[in-house]
Design an enzyme around this catalytic site. Sequence first.
Site, mmCIF file in Angstrom:
data_model
loop_
_atom_site.group_PDB
_atom_site.id
_atom_site.type_symbol
_atom_site.label_atom_id
_atom_site.label_comp_id
_atom_site.label_asym_id
_atom_site.label_seq_id
_atom_site.Cartn_x
_atom_site.Cartn_y
_atom_site.Cartn_z
ATOM 1 N N HIS A 196 -68.250 62.871 -57.445
ATOM 2 C CA HIS A 196 -68.340 61.960 -58.578
ATOM 3 C C HIS A 196 -68.918 62.741 -59.752
ATOM 4 O O HIS A 196 -69.757 63.618 -59.558
ATOM 5 C CB HIS A 196 -69.238 60.761 -58.221
ATOM 6 C CG HIS A 196 -69.307 59.740 -59.298
ATOM 7 N ND1 HIS A 196 -68.191 59.045 -59.735
ATOM 8 C CD2 HIS A 196 -70.340 59.294 -60.053
ATOM 9 C CE1 HIS A 196 -68.550 58.227 -60.707
ATOM 10 N NE2 HIS A 196 -69.849 58.351 -60.918
ATOM 11 N N HIS A 224 -71.165 57.558 -67.006
ATOM 12 C CA HIS A 224 -70.127 57.873 -66.023
ATOM 13 C C HIS A 224 -69.153 56.718 -65.908
ATOM 14 O O HIS A 224 -69.397 55.615 -66.403
ATOM 15 C CB HIS A 224 -70.753 58.213 -64.665
ATOM 16 C CG HIS A 224 -71.463 57.069 -64.007
ATOM 17 N ND1 HIS A 224 -71.124 56.586 -62.773
ATOM 18 C CD2 HIS A 224 -72.502 56.305 -64.426
ATOM 19 C CE1 HIS A 224 -71.927 55.574 -62.448
ATOM 20 N NE2 HIS A 224 -72.777 55.392 -63.442
ATOM 21 N N CYS A 277 -62.986 60.101 -62.862
ATOM 22 C CA CYS A 277 -64.305 60.285 -63.492
ATOM 23 C C CYS A 277 -64.480 61.701 -64.051
ATOM 24 O O CYS A 277 -65.171 61.886 -65.053
ATOM 25 C CB CYS A 277 -65.421 59.938 -62.505
ATOM 26 S SG CYS A 277 -65.374 60.866 -60.962
#
Length: 130
Positions: A24, A36, A114
Amino acid sequence: MSWKPEVEPKRGDLIEIDRTGYHHWAIYIGDGYVVHLAPESEVAGAGLYSLRSVISDHAMVKKEPLLEVVGNDEYRINNKYDGRFPPLPEDEIIARAKAEVGRVIAYNVLCQNCEHFVTRLRYGTAVSDQ
């Protein structure tokens, strides 16, 4: 690169979080916070960002404390594309990141994930090796 940084991240640094089978990504904006891209239903530190991200077609841009987003996972500062793309000025990176907070945007694990999100903020170009 260590998975637990020995130095504090700098504003505009890319943060890579080691999730099970997935990484991530977030961008550090200072004062212990990151921006994020995560599924709307997630809460910081739940550890399931990656699983829900894979099956989601949209996600929300969130501003949350770095250590809450990391939870029990490990992380590192990883500005790995700096050799290919010059980073934008720090103030511009931070302004761009803050302007995105609260937006719900289309998400695709292969072409709009992401990592694409944070690299677009840092470099002006969306890129991902995942």
